[in-house]
Design a protein around this motif. Structure first.
Motif, mmCIF file in Angstrom:
data_model
loop_
_atom_site.group_PDB
_atom_site.id
_atom_site.type_symbol
_atom_site.label_atom_id
_atom_site.label_comp_id
_atom_site.label_asym_id
_atom_site.label_seq_id
_atom_site.Cartn_x
_atom_site.Cartn_y
_atom_site.Cartn_z
ATOM 1 N N UNK A 96 -44.683 -8.636 -16.682
ATOM 2 C CA UNK A 96 -45.328 -7.561 -15.930
ATOM 3 C C UNK A 96 -46.152 -6.668 -16.852
ATOM 4 N N UNK A 97 -45.877 -6.713 -18.143
ATOM 5 C CA UNK A 97 -46.594 -5.879 -19.111
ATOM 6 C C UNK A 97 -47.951 -6.450 -19.488
ATOM 7 N N UNK A 98 -48.089 -7.782 -19.480
ATOM 8 C CA UNK A 98 -49.356 -8.359 -19.870
ATOM 9 C C UNK A 98 -49.264 -9.830 -20.217
ATOM 10 N N UNK A 114 -56.492 -5.046 -19.467
ATOM 11 C CA UNK A 114 -57.453 -5.481 -20.483
ATOM 12 C C UNK A 114 -57.926 -6.908 -20.245
ATOM 13 N N UNK A 115 -57.229 -7.633 -19.370
ATOM 14 C CA UNK A 115 -57.611 -9.014 -19.052
ATOM 15 C C UNK A 115 -58.712 -8.951 -18.006
ATOM 16 N N UNK A 116 -59.894 -9.467 -18.349
ATOM 17 C CA UNK A 116 -61.013 -9.434 -17.426
ATOM 18 C C UNK A 116 -61.028 -10.625 -16.502
ATOM 19 N N UNK A 117 -61.494 -11.755 -16.997
ATOM 20 C CA UNK A 117 -61.662 -12.949 -16.182
ATOM 21 C C UNK A 117 -60.922 -14.116 -16.815
ATOM 22 N N UNK A 118 -60.174 -14.830 -15.990
ATOM 23 C CA UNK A 118 -59.526 -16.073 -16.407
ATOM 24 C C UNK A 118 -60.179 -17.208 -15.634
ATOM 25 N N UNK A 142 -61.897 -13.852 -20.712
ATOM 26 C CA UNK A 142 -62.903 -12.878 -21.133
ATOM 27 C C UNK A 142 -62.275 -11.512 -20.922
ATOM 28 N N UNK A 143 -62.174 -10.731 -21.981
ATOM 29 C CA UNK A 143 -61.531 -9.425 -21.889
ATOM 30 C C UNK A 143 -62.348 -8.487 -21.009
ATOM 31 N N UNK A 144 -61.693 -7.484 -20.479
ATOM 32 C CA UNK A 144 -62.321 -6.573 -19.526
ATOM 33 C C UNK A 144 -63.473 -5.795 -20.156
ATOM 34 N N UNK A 145 -63.371 -5.397 -21.407
ATOM 35 C CA UNK A 145 -64.411 -4.600 -22.035
ATOM 36 C C UNK A 145 -65.544 -5.402 -22.639
ATOM 37 N N UNK A 146 -65.427 -6.737 -22.725
ATOM 38 C CA UNK A 146 -66.444 -7.547 -23.384
ATOM 39 C C UNK A 146 -67.743 -7.618 -22.604
ATOM 40 N N UNK A 147 -67.690 -7.546 -21.294
ATOM 41 C CA UNK A 147 -68.906 -7.635 -20.503
ATOM 42 C C UNK A 147 -69.803 -6.426 -20.695
ATOM 43 N N UNK A 181 -52.541 -16.563 -11.284
ATOM 44 C CA UNK A 181 -51.883 -15.804 -10.215
ATOM 45 C C UNK A 181 -51.139 -14.593 -10.773
ATOM 46 N N UNK A 182 -50.536 -14.708 -11.976
ATOM 47 C CA UNK A 182 -49.919 -13.551 -12.614
ATOM 48 C C UNK A 182 -50.973 -12.470 -12.861
ATOM 49 N N UNK A 183 -52.158 -12.887 -13.319
ATOM 50 C CA UNK A 183 -53.205 -11.910 -13.591
ATOM 51 C C UNK A 183 -53.668 -11.241 -12.294
ATOM 52 N N UNK A 184 -53.864 -12.021 -11.251
ATOM 53 C CA UNK A 184 -54.314 -11.457 -9.973
ATOM 54 C C UNK A 184 -53.271 -10.515 -9.391
ATOM 55 N N UNK A 185 -52.000 -10.902 -9.473
ATOM 56 C CA UNK A 185 -50.945 -10.069 -8.912
ATOM 57 C C UNK A 185 -50.721 -8.785 -9.717
ATOM 58 N N UNK A 186 -50.852 -8.872 -11.019
ATOM 59 C CA UNK A 186 -50.576 -7.710 -11.876
ATOM 60 C C UNK A 186 -51.722 -6.723 -11.893
ATOM 61 N N UNK A 187 -52.918 -7.138 -11.511
ATOM 62 C CA UNK A 187 -54.052 -6.211 -11.492
ATOM 63 C C UNK A 187 -54.138 -5.424 -10.198
#
Length: 188
Positions: A96-98, A114-118, A142-147, A181-187
């Motif tokens: 749940x932390x990342x 901090x996770x942008x796109x998977x 791709x990290x969230x701040x890289x774009x 799915x972990x990334x989508x659910x945690x965001x």
């Protein structure tokens, strides 16, 4: 003749089919969303076998009376054991932390915001981590701040030809789907 290991598999499958909250269902605990592959397990087993031979030789050298040489051999065996354990722990871990990517030498942890796109992409990937490349799939991040900075260099998390997924394309697809799915659910 009864084969108890077959009944244990059936019981495990029956438990997995039930929707019971297990003690390891804690979302705050770091877990690898896939099983280590046979290549990774075989490499770790061979390294541990080598370490056992090194420790046995250290014992023989110590009994022969050359204690500094025995100590050096035991230290080398301990380093091989540490390397084998790091090899077995390498991979992508989620909680749940990342998202945590553990390698042989370095571990990188990103919080979910901090996770942008998977993305799962088709591209040339390294075969078992060696310089040889083959056509395969990769789960890239791709990290969230890289774009914002104009830098869109994707970081490869998993490939279909690494030690966990070589000759196991279904396992790669499941692992990539679970991490996405972990990334989508945690965001949320």
């Amino acid at each position: 003749m009864p084969l108890p290991f077959l009944t244990a598999d059936r019981e495990t499958d029956a438990l997995a089919a039930q929707t019971v909250t297990l003690p390891h269902a804690d979302r705050d605990r770091w877990r690898r969303p896939y099983r280590p592959g046979p290549w990774r397990v075989a490499g770790g087993a061979l390294l541990l076998l080598l370490a056992s031979y090194m420790l046995f030789s250290a014992l023989i050298i110590a009994l022969a009376g050359a204690l500094p040489s025995a100590g050096l051999c035991a230290v080398a065996a301990a380093l091989v054991i540490v390397f084998a354990l790091r090899l077995l722990r390498a991979g992508v871990w989620v909680s749940a932390h990342g998202l945590r990517q553990a390698g042989l030498v370095r571990t990188t942890t990103l919080r979910w915001h901090d996770v942008g796109t998977l993305n799962t992409v088709q591209r040339p990937v390294n075969w078992l981590g060696m310089p040889r490349t083959v056509q395969g799939q990769a789960l890239t991040l791709i990290r969230a701040g890289d774009g914002d900075a104009g830098v869109l260099e994707p970081q490869t998390l998993l490939t279909s030809h690494n030690a966990d997924f070589l000759a196991r394309p279904e396992a790669f697809d499941r692992a990539a789907d679970v991490i996405e799915s972990w990334a989508a659910e945690s965001r949320r």
